[in-house]
Enzyme design. Structure first.
Site, mmCIF file in Angstrom:
data_model
loop_
_atom_site.group_PDB
_atom_site.id
_atom_site.type_symbol
_atom_site.label_atom_id
_atom_site.label_comp_id
_atom_site.label_asym_id
_atom_site.label_seq_id
_atom_site.Cartn_x
_atom_site.Cartn_y
_atom_site.Cartn_z
ATOM 1 C CB SER A 1 81.485 43.204 65.107
ATOM 2 O OG SER A 1 81.945 42.386 65.982
ATOM 3 C CB SER A 2 78.147 42.086 69.153
ATOM 4 O OG SER A 2 78.655 40.694 68.791
ATOM 5 C CB ALA A 3 83.447 40.975 69.233
ATOM 6 C CB CYS A 4 85.497 44.073 66.745
ATOM 7 S SG CYS A 4 86.152 42.391 66.869
ATOM 8 N N GLY A 5 83.426 46.336 67.709
ATOM 9 C CA GLY A 5 83.145 48.087 67.580
ATOM 10 C C GLY A 5 83.283 48.301 66.024
#
Length: 278
Positions: free
Chosen positions: A118-122
């Protein structure tokens, strides 16, 4: 004709100031999925990851992701190209990258662990510190030494290299710096770990790894994933504008890395590896 997505997307918005509204155009950071497919020498195929990213430097992103996760080194990669499989809709072809390996596909259980990012969470379910010891060695102190003045200049130098952020205000950045503070390369993305993957992928594809005499500067916080990717690339010093996580600090201390957080103005916190700062 299929249009290749760019790093920015133009939209119309309504801007309200006080009690007055006006319509105008605005630039947004583009966020689209990228599927990374692996093709082995025997023709077998497998999806390694699907990540939300900002289009641009997609081949570097794929190479950096594979390197950081221990799935493929630069020498294992025969070619990288956008996928042209007939089963793929034309509009998805610039969102799918095929990495052709010189050998077999890595063990499937490893790939299953990294199937979705995810671009947010890795990467979800990242390897533990114990697993990292199986493929990464502690970093020796080496010759790299930095002055506080060199560190203080890094955030502004990275910000000056963020061209797309200047238009959108919505991207993370990762910069690679020499010991004297000179910028070597910078990459931007909606995902902070993607920006690091693009940077490491650039270094891998140009034969620059390991990056033992370099500093990584990131525009956000220092997470475990970022430290893991820096370690795999041989980067001894990681600096962040914001805070590190507890596991990021543990990783830095375990592997002999220098970790600097809250690097703003003429102050910072050194969480590990103070011996590299003179």
């Amino acid at each position: 004709m299929t249009t290749r997505p760019g790093p920015t997307t133009r939209v119309r918005i309504t801007e309200i100031t006080g009690s007055t509204g006006r319509e105008r155009r605005d630039d947004l950071a583009t966020e689209e999925p990228l599927e990374i497919r692996l093709t082995a020498a025997d023709g077998s195929r497998r999806t390694a990851a699907i990540t939300m990213r900002t289009p641009g430097h997609d081949f570097e992103l794929a190479a950096g992701f594979l390197h950081g996760e221990g799935l493929a080194r630069a020498g294992d990669i025969a070619a990288i190209a956008y996928c042209t499989d007939e089963d793929l809709p034309p509009e998805a072809r610039y969102n799918t990258v095929t990495v052709r390996l010189r050998g077999p596909i890595p063990d499937l259980p490893v790939l299953d662990r990294h199937f979705l990012t995810s671009s947010a969470c890795g990467v979800c379910g990242s390897a533990s510190l114990e697993v990292l010891h199986d493929r990464c060695t502690p970093l020796l102190r080496g010759r790299l030494e930095l002055t506080p003045e060199t560190l203080y200049a890094l955030p502004d130098a990275l910000r000056a290299a963020q061209g797309v952020f200047g238009k959108t205000g919505g991207l993370h950045a990762a910069g690679l710096f020499a010991a004297d503070g000179g910028l070597v390369a910078a990459r931007e993305d909606v995902g902070r770990h993607n920006a690091v993957d693009k940077l490491v992928g650039w270094a891998a594809l140009t034969g620059r790894l390991p990056l033992a005499e370099h500093v990584l500067m990131v525009s956000g916080r220092a997470s475990y994933e970022i430290m893991q990717k820096a370690l795999a690339a041989g980067i001894p010093v990681v600096c962040a504008v914001s805070a590190p996580s507890s596991l990021a600090v543990e990783l830095a201390r375990e592997f002999g890395m220098t970790l600097v957080g809250f690097l703003r103005g003429e102050r910072c916190n050194v969480y590990a590896g103070i011996e590299r700062i003179s």
